[in-house]
Design a protein around this motif. Structure first.
Motif, PDB file in Angstrom:
ATOM      1  N   LEU A 177       0.813  -1.221   0.000  1.00 53.83           N
ATOM      2  CA  LEU A 177       0.000   0.000   0.000  1.00 53.83           C
ATOM      3  C   LEU A 177       0.849   1.276   0.000  1.00 53.83           C
ATOM      4  CD1 LEU A 177      -2.937   0.987   0.156  1.00 53.83           C
ATOM      5  CD2 LEU A 177      -2.709   1.034   2.633  1.00 53.83           C
ATOM      6  N   GLY A 178       1.871   1.316   0.890  1.00 54.00           N
ATOM      7  CA  GLY A 178       2.679   2.536   1.005  1.00 54.00           C
ATOM      8  C   GLY A 178       3.339   2.919  -0.312  1.00 54.00           C
TER       9      GLY A 178
ATOM     10  N   PHE B 257       0.893   4.799   5.941  1.00 54.56           N
ATOM     11  CA  PHE B 257       0.635   3.715   4.994  1.00 54.56           C
ATOM     12  C   PHE B 257       1.743   2.666   5.042  1.00 54.56           C
ATOM     13  CE2 PHE B 257      -1.680   7.265   2.852  1.00 54.56           C
ATOM     14  CZ  PHE B 257      -2.933   6.782   3.171  1.00 54.56           C
ATOM     15  N   ASN B 258       2.991   3.131   5.244  1.00 53.34           N
ATOM     16  CA  ASN B 258       4.081   2.167   5.346  1.00 53.34           C
ATOM     17  C   ASN B 258       3.896   1.265   6.553  1.00 53.34           C
ATOM     18  OD1 ASN B 258       5.440   2.881   3.083  1.00 53.34           O
ATOM     19  ND2 ASN B 258       6.843   4.284   4.098  1.00 53.34           N
ATOM     20  N   ALA B 259       3.240   1.796   7.580  1.00 52.37           N
ATOM     21  CA  ALA B 259       3.041   0.999   8.789  1.00 52.37           C
ATOM     22  C   ALA B 259       1.817   0.113   8.678  1.00 52.37           C
ATOM     23  CB  ALA B 259       2.925   1.922   9.997  1.00 52.37           C
ATOM     24  N   ALA B 260       1.138   0.140   7.518  1.00 51.13           N
ATOM     25  CA  ALA B 260      -0.137  -0.566   7.381  1.00 51.13           C
ATOM     26  C   ALA B 260      -0.099  -2.039   7.833  1.00 51.13           C
ATOM     27  CB  ALA B 260      -0.641  -0.454   5.947  1.00 51.13           C
ATOM     28  N   PRO B 261       0.937  -2.823   7.424  1.00 47.02           N
ATOM     29  CA  PRO B 261       0.906  -4.223   7.856  1.00 47.02           C
ATOM     30  C   PRO B 261       0.970  -4.372   9.369  1.00 47.02           C
ATOM     31  CG  PRO B 261       2.608  -3.877   6.211  1.00 47.02           C
ATOM     32  CD  PRO B 261       2.075  -2.537   6.566  1.00 47.02           C
TER      33      PRO B 261
ATOM     34  N   LYS C 107      14.439   8.248   4.122  1.00 51.46           N
ATOM     35  CA  LYS C 107      13.788   9.191   5.037  1.00 51.46           C
ATOM     36  C   LYS C 107      13.963  10.605   4.495  1.00 51.46           C
ATOM     37  CE  LYS C 107      14.973   6.465   9.079  1.00 51.46           C
ATOM     38  NZ  LYS C 107      15.423   6.460  10.454  1.00 51.46           N
ATOM     39  N   PRO C 108      12.993  11.478   4.745  1.00 55.46           N
ATOM     40  CA  PRO C 108      13.112  12.853   4.241  1.00 55.46           C
ATOM     41  C   PRO C 108      14.019  13.726   5.102  1.00 55.46           C
ATOM     42  CG  PRO C 108      11.009  12.563   5.328  1.00 55.46           C
ATOM     43  CD  PRO C 108      11.702  11.247   5.408  1.00 55.46           C
TER      44      PRO C 108
ATOM     45  N   ILE D  12       9.494   7.945  -3.723  1.00 54.48           N
ATOM     46  CA  ILE D  12       8.850   7.078  -2.734  1.00 54.48           C
ATOM     47  C   ILE D  12       9.746   7.020  -1.511  1.00 54.48           C
ATOM     48  CG2 ILE D  12       8.191   4.716  -2.172  1.00 54.48           C
ATOM     49  CD1 ILE D  12       7.086   4.363  -4.847  1.00 54.48           C
ATOM     50  N   PHE D  13       9.185   7.374  -0.352  1.00 55.36           N
ATOM     51  CA  PHE D  13       9.920   7.218   0.900  1.00 55.36           C
ATOM     52  C   PHE D  13       9.542   5.871   1.518  1.00 55.36           C
ATOM     53  CE2 PHE D  13       9.748  11.871   0.514  1.00 55.36           C
ATOM     54  CZ  PHE D  13      11.097  12.160   0.640  1.00 55.36           C
ATOM     55  N   THR D  14      10.554   5.044   1.801  1.00 53.33           N
ATOM     56  CA  THR D  14      10.248   3.727   2.354  1.00 53.33           C
ATOM     57  C   THR D  14      10.169   3.758   3.877  1.00 53.33           C
ATOM     58  OG1 THR D  14      12.578   3.178   2.446  1.00 53.33           O
ATOM     59  CG2 THR D  14      11.382   2.501   0.472  1.00 53.33           C
TER      60      THR D  14
END
Lengths: 311, 374
Positions: A261-262, A277-281, B174-175, B202-204
């Motif tokens: 998703l993220g 969104f990155n933390a969604a899981p 990270k930004p 895209i920021f992971t």
């Protein structure tokens, strides 16, 4: 006009999530099916995160040495069997808590994998081939979403097989009996301890194969941050799936989509709140755990011999 | 607190016991003499030393230090950016007698390095990437960094020249200011070739998340992006994914050319041996700590990867011309008028920020043309 573009963007997001689910879910699927077998026998193996990482490393190493990624998958499974046997054997000693052993083996497995995996970070091992399910389509996005690894359909088939086996086969019934009521199983003449050790080893095998998927297909590289807790999430997912292999498969796909998703939203230009969104899981894990735990009640579907259902 | 005091005490006891044992075992204390006249340098990495990326670039410079006479190196890998790094530093200072410590990850600086520097005023701390400020930070701390955005600008030129869709992708962890500066420089380089080029970011969320990085690469490619670059600790997964999907890539930290023989265009590489040897020499000569050390292409702190086969002769020519200007030191990347991607003016017309301008090290915006949000 704007409605059509919204529709298009939504379609492409749905496609991205589908692609993500198909790409990311396989390790969740294998680990959770493995854990499902183990827990059905009345034991919890929290160490599958360690098994996953060790399998990823072992599979990568063997694929590199032999040039065959499938031998790598086999080796990863064997690493998993060894870890499972270790867990099963340790937990068969009197007064040993399976959760504590699991945590110890999780640390042991990741530590061992990092230690032995040092020389494997640089080289490139041969990768597992992919299957083009989307070859009929002329949309590049759809083709890439449907480019899957053969381990995924194998895992889904295995979920179906386990679903049938737990209900209708002799070994499945024996396994469930051992997990639900050890005394009754003993009275019927089933060897409780060997069945549990075998179930833990089988669970380990599947978790190891899940690890090989990580290192040999997607993302397809050995690296110390490879798993980032997927093994642990898969264990939580079994509880959410209430020990049903089919629900495990669904939950694995859901977790895969949540993980995608993220990045998917950001690549569509929806950039606000990407940390969320990155933390969604992880949020999904917490939410599902909170929703599926009922205080003071034995979980529906939980094997009766699990240490946390015992009072 | 009690915990710290206890463990320090235990370490002291162990040391006294250890020294006593060594002294009694060896006549005339021969065992101690050898180590005493060497400068012990501690190096702390956030990941493995051979990650095809950030840590490998640092380790290559440390390999040069190891060959310097009078220098002994102790290293520790995979130290997280938490209180764990303070423990590592204390262990290096107390047990290995390190008097110069290279803390190579961004997150080590505040508060960890600063705290240790106050506790051990006679030890020097060199930090990679931090912004040392006179009057605010201790004198025994120094920060070194390179203007790698110069190489990112060159990457942008190669990327926009090779791209057909003119959609470029940037996968970032990270930004933080350094990352934003790289993204912006990459876009400005691309726009110098094609004013319509865009960069999707895209920021992971963290420095090493291989699954998320692969997922980010795939979703960018699905959106029509045909050149990828990144700012994560190990670009291996991203470069490999790009190669498998048949798109171009630009590398980062070290050269990933071997991983993508077809699609690798060029890359932004560190050349840390220049600052490392300068800091060690200053320490050996007893000169004061170099508190603020910066350099770009012309100082030998950074270098571009050699061009891959997909770079056209025209793109090479453009890139070489800009590189020559950078080597002369008269190529400012950030100059007004410059808008950020929300439409706000961040550098007014007529204003030029030189590479050394500290304003650039607190960058908190993405320039117009970057699709993403800080």
């Amino acid at each position: 006009m704007s409605e059509t573009t919204d529709g298009l963007a939504f379609g492409s997001l749905a496609l991205a999530l589908l692609g993500g689910a198909l790409r990311v879910s396989t390790p969740f699927l294998f680990v959770s099916l493995g854990e499902c077998i183990t827990e059905k026998s009345g034991r919890i193996n929290l160490g599958l995160e360690g098994t996953l990482v060790l399998g990823a490393m072992g599979g990568y190493g063997i694929a590199l040495l032999t040039g065959s990624p499938w031998l790598g998958v086999l080796a990863a499974g064997l690493c998993g069997v060894l870890m499972g046997l270790l867990h099963g054997a340790l937990c068969s000693l009197p007064k040993v808590n399976d959760i504590a052993v699991g945590i110890a083996l999780m640390l042991f497995g990741t530590g061992l994998a990092f230690f032995l995996g040092k020389p494997l970070i640089q080289p490139q091992a041969p990768m597992l081939p992919s299957v083009e399910l989307g070859a009929w389509s002329d949309s590049e996005q759809l083709r890439s979403a449907l480019r899957i690894n053969v381990l995924l359909p194998l895992g889904l088939a295995l979920a179906g097989l386990l679903h049938w086996g737990f209900r209708s086969s002799r070994w499945g019934l024996a396994l469930r009996l051992v997990g639900d009521n050890a005394a009754a199983a003993r009275a019927l003449g089933y060897p409780v301890v060997p069945i549990r050790i075998g179930a833990t080893a089988a669970g380990g095998f599947l978790a190891g194969v899940g690890g090989a998927f990580l290192s040999l297909y997607y993302p397809g590289s050995w690296n110390e941050g490879l798993s980032s807790g997927q093994g642990l999430m898969a264990v939580a997912l079994v509880i959410f799936a209430r020990w049903s292999p089919l629900r495990c498969a669904l939950a694995a796909l859901l977790f895969g989509a949540a993980g995608a998703l993220g990045p998917a939203l950001q690549s569509q230009g929806i950039t606000a709140g990407y940390y969320l969104f990155n933390a969604a899981p992880y949020v999904l894990t917490l939410a599902l755990m909170a929703a599926s735990w009922t205080p003071g009640q034995t979980l529906a579907g939980a094997p009766g011999e699990l240490s946390f259902t015992q009072r | 607190m009690a915990q710290t005091r206890f463990s320090a005490g235990r370490r002291d006891i162990l040391r006294i016991l250890g020294t006593g044992a060594a002294a009694s075992a060896l006549p005339f204390g021969i065992g101690l003499a050898g180590a005493a006249d060497k400068l012990v340098v501690g190096v702390i990495y956030v990941g493995p030393r051979d990650d095809f990326g950030y840590n490998q670039a640092q380790a290559q410079a440390v390999a040069v230090l190891k060959k310097m006479p009078g220098v002994k190196v102790v290293e520790e890998e995979k130290v997280p950016e938490t209180v764990a790094v303070q423990k590592t530093m204390e262990a290096m200072i107390n047990q290995d007698k390190a008097t110069l410590i290279f803390a190579t990850s961004f997150g080590y600086f505040d508060p960890h390095v600063l705290k240790m520097a106050e506790k051990y005023p006679n030890v020097r701390f060199a930090h990679c990437g931090g912004l040392w400020t006179a009057g605010k930070h201790p004198k025994n701390v120094g920060s070194f960094f390179g203007y790698i955005d110069e190489c990112q600008y060159l990457d942008g030129i190669a990327a926009a020249s090779a791209s057909k869709s003119k959609k470029l992708g940037f996968i970032a962890a990270k930004p933080i200011p350094q990352v934003l500066r790289n993204i912006n420089a990459f876009l400005l380089g691309a726009r110098s070739v094609d004013p319509k080029a865009t960069v999707k970011v895209i920021f992971t969320g963290d420095w090493s998340l291989p699954v998320k990085e692969a997922e980010a690469a795939n979703s960018l490619i699905d959106q029509g992006v045909d050149v990828l670059t990144c700012h994560v600790d190990s670009p291996k997964v991203i470069v490999e994914t790009a190669e498998r999907r048949g798109v171009y890539s630009c590398g980062y930290h070290a050269s990933q050319a071997k991983l993508a023989p077809k699609g690798y265009l060029t890359g932004a590489e560190w050349d840390w041996q220049t600052p490392y040897t300068q800091i060690v020499k200053a320490t050996l000569d007893g000169k004061p700590m170099i508190n603020f050390l910066r350099g770009g292409l012309k100082d030998g702190f950074v270098k571009p990867s050699s061009f891959g086969p997909a770079v056209s002769a025209d793109a090479k020519k453009k890139s070489e011309a800009v590189k020559a200007a950078m080597l002369k030191g008269d190529f400012p990347i950030f100059k007004g008028p410059l808008l950020d991607n929300t439409g706000k003016t961040v550098i007014p017309a007529g204003k030029v920020l030189g590479q050394q301008d500290p304003l650039l090290e607190s960058m908190n915006y993405l320039v117009d043309g970057v699709i993403g949000q800080v």
